[in-house]
Design a protein around this motif. Sequence first.
Motif, mmCIF file in Angstrom:
data_model
loop_
_atom_site.group_PDB
_atom_site.id
_atom_site.type_symbol
_atom_site.label_atom_id
_atom_site.label_comp_id
_atom_site.label_asym_id
_atom_site.label_seq_id
_atom_site.Cartn_x
_atom_site.Cartn_y
_atom_site.Cartn_z
ATOM 1 N N ASP A 1 51.986 -51.516 -8.504
ATOM 2 C CA ASP A 1 53.406 -51.394 -8.829
ATOM 3 C C ASP A 1 53.815 -49.931 -9.005
ATOM 4 O O ASP A 1 54.885 -49.522 -8.559
ATOM 5 N N ALA B 1 55.955 -55.356 -2.808
ATOM 6 C CA ALA B 1 55.537 -55.993 -4.070
ATOM 7 C C ALA B 1 55.181 -57.457 -3.852
ATOM 8 O O ALA B 1 54.177 -57.944 -4.383
ATOM 9 N N SER C 1 55.985 -59.024 -9.969
ATOM 10 C CA SER C 1 56.195 -57.608 -9.687
ATOM 11 C C SER C 1 57.516 -57.298 -8.998
ATOM 12 O O SER C 1 58.145 -56.286 -9.298
#
Length: 133
Positions: free
Chosen positions: A80, A110, A118
């Motif tokens: 991330d 993501a 995420s």
Amino acid sequence: MGKRSTSRRLAMQALYQMEVGKFSLEEVLEKTFEEEKFMPETREFTARLTQGVFSELKNIDKLIEENAKEWTFDRINEVDKSILRLAIYELKFDKDNPPSVVINEALELAKKYSTPQSSKFINGILGSIIKTL
């Protein structure tokens, strides 16, 4: 997958390797490009993004810390962080692509490479940052 999408994926992976493996920028780019044949445009954009993030890392990380509500920087997983760093670099320092494209590409990375939560987390941080630009 388009050249720019491929470049973003490669840049995200390079940033991740730098963070986790503590490799240098040069080592990571060399390793990235030796494994597969990429078009010159893909290689150039990947290098531009990765080098840009590296040169603005302190500013980018500060933005992440300021906008990650109720999250410490250390609590954010490395994938991330890499996606956020890449998107923030493009949004704030590169500005070659529309913000909607940059954010959409970050969310796709993501969804593909990180946890199910995420994309929401990244979208929230990028949404907060885009308001200040």
